[in-house]
Design an enzyme around this catalytic site. Structure first.
Site, mmCIF file in Angstrom:
data_model
loop_
_atom_site.group_PDB
_atom_site.id
_atom_site.type_symbol
_atom_site.label_atom_id
_atom_site.label_comp_id
_atom_site.label_asym_id
_atom_site.label_seq_id
_atom_site.Cartn_x
_atom_site.Cartn_y
_atom_site.Cartn_z
ATOM 1 N N GLN B 125 0.595 -1.231 -0.053
ATOM 2 C CA GLN B 125 0.039 0.114 0.150
ATOM 3 C C GLN B 125 0.750 1.112 0.072
ATOM 4 O OE1 GLN B 125 -2.443 0.854 3.446
ATOM 5 N NE2 GLN B 125 -1.338 -0.560 4.631
ATOM 6 N N GLY B 126 0.328 2.312 -0.612
ATOM 7 C CA GLY B 126 1.015 3.680 -0.754
ATOM 8 C C GLY B 126 0.074 4.695 -0.167
ATOM 9 N N SER B 128 1.289 6.516 2.930
ATOM 10 C CA SER B 128 2.206 7.374 4.023
ATOM 11 C C SER B 128 3.191 8.155 3.137
ATOM 12 C CB SER B 128 2.642 6.998 5.025
ATOM 13 O OG SER B 128 1.633 6.434 5.938
ATOM 14 N N GLU B 245 -10.127 -1.211 6.945
ATOM 15 C CA GLU B 245 -8.899 -1.713 7.827
ATOM 16 C C GLU B 245 -9.248 -1.567 9.166
ATOM 17 O OE1 GLU B 245 -4.171 -0.211 7.737
ATOM 18 O OE2 GLU B 245 -5.570 1.031 6.521
ATOM 19 N N ASN B 373 -3.591 5.474 17.228
ATOM 20 C CA ASN B 373 -4.945 5.409 18.270
ATOM 21 C C ASN B 373 -5.229 6.937 18.660
ATOM 22 O OD1 ASN B 373 -4.653 2.709 17.630
ATOM 23 N ND2 ASN B 373 -4.499 2.309 20.050
ATOM 24 N N GLU B 374 -4.355 7.677 18.597
ATOM 25 C CA GLU B 374 -4.509 9.212 18.879
ATOM 26 C C GLU B 374 -5.643 9.707 17.619
ATOM 27 O OE1 GLU B 374 -1.611 7.739 19.086
ATOM 28 O OE2 GLU B 374 -1.231 7.969 21.467
#
Lengths: 352, 389
Positions: B125-126, B128, B245, B373-374
Site C-alpha cells: 500500500q502507498g 504515507s 482496515e 490510536n490518537e
C-alpha cells in the site's frame, strides 16, 4: 447464528426509555432522595401500569413471560435513568426465583400474580450481599439460611437501616429466625435457586451499570460541548476528547458481553457463571471509567451536589460491588478459564 | 437472538478444519518479512486459493466462495485456531479487495481480484509520505494525466509500505490536480512496482528484517485504466479502505483469541514463576475476557450488518481495542518469560519464547499503523460523540 435483537425487543426498549425519560427526570430523583423511605409509591404505580412489573412473570400467572435477554435491555434503561426503585429486584430477580419453585408451592401463584400487578415489594437477600436492598419497604423478604430459601413477611424480621452514599439505595441489615413455616426450598433445590438468583442479580446490576456508563458519557459530552475555556468549547481539546473516546470504547465492548451473558442465562448454559461474571466485570469497569472521566471533564462542577452527574456516579460506584464485587467475579472467570480442559480460543465463543 | 450455528455453518467449519488438518505446512514457514519467507507464504496462499479458501467472502467468479460474514468468521476461527500461517497478501486482499468490489469497474475486478486471491499478484500500500503520516491529506506525490488521457505520470515518494520490497503492485493515493489542496484533487491508483521509474528502498524494522520500504516515483507511467473510482475522488475511496482496515476485516477476532489461548497455556506451564507477580494472573484473565469481548462485538456487528446497518465511526473503537489488547497480551507473555523473553529464534534456549518475541515486536506497531490510536480517538470523539473539531 444471529447475535442481534429482534425489532420487537428494540421497540420495547425504546418504549421503556421514553416512559422513564418523563417519569424519572433528575429533578424527581432529587425529590425522592429527600424522602424518608426513598421510594415513590406514585412512580411504582406508574411503572406497574406500564406493565413493567409483569415482564418476567410467567404468562399463566398474569405476566408477559419475558426472558433474561429482554432484561439485558430493560436494566440498561433502569440504569440510564437511575430510577430510585428496586424494580428489577422484585420483577426480575425475585420473580425468577419464585417462578422456578415447583408449581403448587404454597403462595407461588399468589406472589407471582402480585408481582405482575405491582402490588408487592420483595427484597432478595443473597449471602453475597452483606446488606439487603429495600428490606424496609418490602412486603416479603427472600432470605437464605445455608442452602435454604425462606420467604419471610416483613413483620417477622428486624430491619436496621444502613445509609449508602447513593441515596437511591436503601440498605439494611436484617435479623430474623428461620422457621419451618417460612421455608420454601432447601437442599439441592435451594442451592440451585440461590445460584440462579445470584446470576440474575449480577446480570441485572451489570445492565444497570452499562446504562449508567452511557448516561455519564452523554452528560459529559453535553457539558464539554457547551463549557468554554480559552475561547472555545473544552470538548474541542484532544485531552478531553480522548478521555471520552475511551469511555465510548469501553461501553462498545461491554455491550455484547452483557448480551452473551443474558443468552447463556436464558438458555441454562453450563458456562453461564463465567459469562455473567465477565459481563459484571466489563460493565462495572465501563461505569467506573465513565464516572472517573465524567468527573474529570466536568471539572470542579463534577465535585458538587448541584450537578446531576453525582447521582449517576454514586449509583455506579455502589453497584459495582453489589451482587458480587470484582474479586468475586474475577475468581469465577479464573476458575473457568484456568480449569483443566477449558474450551478456550477461537471457535468457543458460542459453543463449548 | 439465536446463537446456534446452522447445519450449513457447522458443515463449513468441519470442511475447513479437515482441510487445514490435511494441508497445514509441517514446519513453520520462514518470516514473511524475508524474501524466502515471502515466497513460502505465496505458495501457501496458492494452495488456499486452489481449495477456494483464500478469500471465502468474495464471489465465486472472482476467486472466492460467496460466503457470508458469519461463515467468514468461522473460517477465521478455524484458520487461526489451527495455528495456520499469517496472511502475506492481506494488504491487497483485505484492504484493496473490498474497495475494488465497491468502487472498481467490472474490468478492474476481473483483472485484479482473481490474481489477488491467488496471490499471483502481491500488493503493497502507498498511503504515507515523509510529510503525510497522521495528516494524510497532506499528500504531495503527483499523478498528472497525460494530454492524450491514456496515462498518469507519477512523481513523488511513499513510505512505510509493508513488504513492498517483495510485492508486485502498489495501491495508493496521489494528487491528480496539482492546484488542489488537502483531501480534494486526489486519485486512487494501482501502480506496477516493476514499472520504469520506480525505485524501492527497503527499511529495516525492529525485527531487523525488511518489513517495509520507501518507494520513489520518477516519471512513472500508470495507465488510466488503473485508476480506481473517479478522478479527484481518491479521498472518498481511500476513506472506505481505511474503514475496512480499522474495522473487522483486517483483524478478525480469531487471531487474538488464539493468542489468548496460547497465553493461558504459557501461564499454566509457568505458574510457579508467574504467580510471584500477582498482576500477571490478572492480565492473563483479561486476555480471555478482552478477546471474548472482541469476538462478541464482531458477531454483534456482523449480525447488524446483515440486517442493513453500516459500520461508521465505531470501526475506530475496534482498532483501538484490538491493538491495545494485542500489545497487553504480548507484554504479559514477556513478563512470564522473564529472562528468556529477549532470546531470538536463533537462540538454542529460546524454544517457544522467540515466537512471543516476534509477536511482541509486531504488537508495538499496532497502536501506530492503520491510523494511530490518537487519530482514532479523535474520530470517535468527533464522529461518534459529536464533539467539536
Amino acid at each position: 447464528m444471529d447475535f442481534t435483537f429482534t425489532d420487537d425487543q428494540l421497540t420495547f426498549r425504546e418504549a421503556v426509555s421514553r416512559f422513564l425519560m418523563t417519569e424519572a427526570a433528575p429533578e424527581m430523583l432529587r425529590e425522592i432522595w429527600e424522602t424518608d423511605t426513598g421510594r415513590s409509591p406514585e412512580l411504582r404505580k406508574n411503572i406497574a401500569e406500564q406493565g413493567l412489573t409483569a415482564l418476567s412473570v410467567p404468562e399463566d400467572c398474569g405476566g408477559l413471560g419475558m426472558d433474561d435477554i429482554a432484561w439485558a435491555l430493560m436494566t440498561q434503561e433502569l440504569g440510564y435513568y437511575a430510577i430510585p426503585d428496586s424494580l428489577a429486584d422484585a420483577a426480575y430477580v425475585a420473580a425468577g426465583l419464585i417462578a422456578a419453585l415447583p408449581a403448587g408451592t404454597a403462595s407461588r401463584e399468589d406472589w407471582l400474580g402480585r408481582i405482575a400487578e405491582g402490588s408487592i415489594r420483595i427484597a432478595v437477600a443473597h449471602p453475597v450481599n452483606p446488606l439487603v436492598a429495600d428490606a424496609n419497604p418490602a412486603n416479603l423478604l427472600l432470605l437464605a439460611h445455608g442452602d435454604e430459601v425462606h420467604a419471610v413477611p416483613r413483620e417477622q424480621v428486624e430491619v436496621e437501616p444502613n445509609p449508602s452514599i447513593d441515596l437511591s439505595r436503601r440498605l439494611a441489615r436484617v435479623r430474623w429466625t428461620p422457621a419451618a413455616s417460612t421455608l420454601i426450598a432447601g437442599g439441592e433445590a435451594g442451592r440451585a435457586l440461590w445460584a440462579q438468583t445470584l446470576n440474575r442479580g449480577a446480570l441485572s446490576t451489570a445492565g444497570q451499570l452499562l446504562g449508567l456508563a452511557q448516561r455519564m458519557l452523554d452528560l459529559s459530552v453535553d457539558y464539554v460541548a457547551q463549557r468554554k475555556q480559552f475561547g472555545k468549547p473544552i470538548g474541542s481539546f484532544q485531552a478531553v476528547k480522548h478521555h471520552l473516546a475511551d469511555v465510548a470504547t469501553k461501553i462498545e465492548f461491554a455491550k455484547p458481553v452483557l448480551y452473551r451473558a443474558a443468552y447463556a442465562l436464558a438458555h441454562g448454559e453450563a458456562g453461564a457463571d463465567a459469562r455473567v461474571s465477565h459481563a459484571k466485570l466489563a460493565c462495572g469497569e465501563a461505569a467506573w471509567l465513565g464516572a472517573r472521566q465524567g468527573i474529570q471533564v466536568h471539572g470542579a462542577m463534577g465535585y458538587t451536589w448541584e450537578v446531576d452527574l453525582q447521582m449517576f456516579m454514586k449509583r455506579a460506584w455502589a453497584l459495582d460491588a453489589a451482587w458480587g464485587d470484582r474479586g468475586f467475579h474475577k475468581a469465577r472467570v479464573a476458575d473457568a478459564i484456568l480449569a483443566d480442559g477449558a474450551a478456550l480460543g477461537p471457535g468457543h465463543t458460542f459453543e463449548e | 437472538m439465536d446463537l446456534a450455528y446452522t447445519p450449513r455453518q457447522k458443515a463449513f467449519r468441519e470442511e475447513v478444519r479437515a482441510w487445514l488438518a490435511a494441508n497445514l505446512p509441517r514446519e513453520p514457514l520462514a518470516s514473511y518479512d524475508t524474501r524466502e519467507g515471502f515466497e513460502q507464504h505465496r505458495e501457501w496462499e496458492r494452495k488456499l486459493f486452489d481449495a477456494r479458501l483464500s478469500m471465502v467472502i468474495w464471489p465465486e467468479a472472482l476467486g472466492g466462495r460467496g460466503c457470508d460474514l458469519i461463515e467468514w468468521l468461522i473460517f477465521e476461527e478455524e484458520y487461526y485456531g489451527a495455528g495456520a500461517p499469517m496472511r502475506v497478501n492481506q494488504n491487497g486482499q483485505l484492504l484493496l479487495g473490498p474497495t475494488l468490489i465497491e468502487f472498481g469497474t467490472e474490468e478492474q475486478k476481473a483483472r485484479f481480484l482473481p490474481r489477488m486471491a491467488s496471490s499471483e499478484d502481491m500488493w503493497a500500500q502507498g498511503w504515507s509520505e515523509p510529510n503525510a503520516g497522521s495528516d494524510m491529506a497532506a499528500i504531495t506525490s503527483k499523478a498528472i494525466l497525460s494530454a492524450d488521457g491514456t496515462h498518469y505520470v507519477v512523481n513523488g515518494q511513499k513510505t512505510w509500505s509493508t513488504r513492498a520490497s517483495y510485492a508486485d503492485l502498489l495501491f495508493g493515493l496521489f494528487r491528480s490536480d496539482p492546484a488542489s489542496s488537502r483531501h480534494h484533487g486526489l486519485s486512487y491508483l494501482a501502480v506496477a512496482l516493476d514499472a520504469p521509474g520506480v525505485t524501492i528502498r527497503p527499511i529495516q524494522a525492529l525485527n531487523g528484517k525488511q518489513a517495509f520500504a520507501e518507494i520513489f516515483f520518477d516519471d512513472v507511467k500508470v495507465p488510466v485504466e488503473n485508476r480506481i473510482g473517479d478522478e479527484g475522488q481518491g479521498w472518498h475511496v481511500a476513506m472506505a479502505t481505511a474503514g475496512f482496515e480499522r474495522g473487522l476485516l483486517l483483524r478478525s477476532p480469531a487471531r487474538f483469541q488464539y493468542t489468548a489461548r496460547r497465553l493461558v497455556e504459557l501461564y499454566k506451564a509457568n505458574r510457579e514463576v508467574a504467580d510471584r507477580d500477582p498482576s500477571i494472573r490478572d492480565a492473563v484473565i483479561e486476555a480471555w475476557t478482552g478477546t471474548e469481548a472482541y469476538a462478541l462485538a464482531a458477531y454483534h456487528t456482523v449480525g447488524r450488518l446483515a440486517k442493513g446497518a453500516r459500520i461508521g465511526a465505531e470501526a475506530s473503537t475496534n482498532k483501538i481495542y484490538w491493538s491495545e489488547l494485542d500489545l497487553k497480551m504480548h507484554e504479559t507473555a514477556m513478563r512470564i518469560l522473564g529472562p528468556l523473553g529477549e532470546l531470538t529464534g536463533d537462540a538454542p534456549a529460546a524454544v517457544e519464547a522467540a515466537r512471543w518475541l516476534d509477536g511482541f515486536l509486531f504488537a508495538q506497531a499496532g497502536p501506530i499503523y492503520a491510523g494511530t490510536n490518537e487519530i482514532q480517538r479523535n474520530i470517535i470523539a468527533e464522529r461518534m460523540l459529536g464533539l467539536p473539531k
